[in-house]
Write an enzyme that holds these catalytic residues in place. Sequence first.
Site, mmCIF file in Angstrom:
data_model
loop_
_atom_site.group_PDB
_atom_site.id
_atom_site.type_symbol
_atom_site.label_atom_id
_atom_site.label_comp_id
_atom_site.label_asym_id
_atom_site.label_seq_id
_atom_site.Cartn_x
_atom_site.Cartn_y
_atom_site.Cartn_z
ATOM 1 N N HIS A 98 0.872 -1.168 0.000
ATOM 2 C CA HIS A 98 0.000 0.000 0.000
ATOM 3 C C HIS A 98 0.912 1.222 0.000
ATOM 4 C CE1 HIS A 98 -3.838 -2.156 1.616
ATOM 5 N NE2 HIS A 98 -3.826 -2.084 0.295
ATOM 6 N N ASP A 123 1.084 4.104 1.275
ATOM 7 C CA ASP A 123 1.525 4.832 2.471
ATOM 8 C C ASP A 123 2.696 4.147 3.170
ATOM 9 O OD1 ASP A 123 -0.512 2.884 2.996
ATOM 10 O OD2 ASP A 123 -0.805 3.674 5.013
ATOM 11 N N ASP A 134 0.274 -3.203 8.519
ATOM 12 C CA ASP A 134 -1.117 -3.014 8.896
ATOM 13 C C ASP A 134 -1.761 -4.388 9.106
ATOM 14 O OD1 ASP A 134 -0.302 -0.513 8.010
ATOM 15 O OD2 ASP A 134 -1.836 -0.305 6.508
ATOM 16 N N HIS A 146 -0.034 4.675 13.032
ATOM 17 C CA HIS A 146 -0.826 4.429 11.826
ATOM 18 C C HIS A 146 -2.282 4.834 12.045
ATOM 19 C CE1 HIS A 146 -2.622 2.198 8.391
ATOM 20 N NE2 HIS A 146 -1.434 2.373 7.845
HETATM 21 ZN ZN LIG Z 1 -1.099 1.693 5.892
HETATM 22 ZN ZN LIG Z 2 -2.216 -1.126 4.214
#
Ligand SMILES: [Zn+2]
Ligand SMILES: [Zn+2]
Length: 300
Positions: free
Chosen positions: A61, A63, A209, A267
């Site tokens: 992802h 980010d 995550d 996060h």
């Molecule tokens: Zn993330």
């Molecule tokens: Zn993610």
Amino acid sequence: MLTILGSSAALPLYKRHNASQVLQAGKRMIMIDCGDGTQHQCTRYGVSLHKLDMLLISHLHGDHFFGIFALLNNMQMVGRTQKFYIFAPPDLADLLRLQFKVTDSVFRFEIVFKGLPTDSIDVFFEDDSITIATLPLNHRIKPCNGFLVREKVKPTKIKPHSLPPDLAGAVYISLKNGQDVYDEAGKLLYRAEDYTFVPPSMLYAYCSDTAYTPSLVPLLAGVDMLYHEATFMQEDLTRAIETYHSTTEQAGQIALDAGVGKLLIGHISAKYPDYEPLLQETRKIFPNTEFAVEGERFVW
Ligand SMILES: [Zn+2]
Ligand SMILES: [Zn+2]
């Protein structure tokens, strides 16, 4: 020591940058995730682009990795010569190859890329000071790995100010090697354990995550510090489940069940201008929790 460079989810807002942190463990300086703008954060918080040994990317992802292109480019511009390791989901190699090709990038330092596995626990790096293993996380995109960084037993050190200043060099070396020192008649002069200590070795875990994943708990046994994402407040549990993220209380519960020393949350969603309510909600479950504020250094 851990230096936080960014701890925002998805949108970088409220002076919070995307995910990135630098861990000094054993002899290694390890960057974990590299969100957009990480190269600026390195400058701001004194992270040397010459000294980083490796970059670990949890998942693809944006980010968590959009900063890698600028980071590598900046390493080239500051004249880095040391080999740089990248451990990341295998598909990142295709993106890097294309980016190097279209920008006609030729690096003066060697880049070693290793693709990390999906859904397994794998020790993917080891030297004489640390091991690093993957922790399988439960996120929308696969693979998504957490990381477990374990320092090996450290060499013995002399206790500060414990020895007379005029001590013979040979005696000092014997004690540092853990050997007792005797005089010619066989009388004990210095007992090594009275003058030396073994510095503590740390065990650090990074989990971002991920949806709430209780199967992580046994893997986190003995962890001194756990970074666990807490993207949402508990009232937004439905949103957390939809997006494969965790809430504050879930992060606290993982820390509590695993019996870790300290919990660091980060996060957090850009919907929250202030992290304080998330921190307080997590502390109700696991009191020894801190928020991963950018620029802060954590030592344990
Ligand atoms: Zn993330
Ligand atoms: Zn993610």
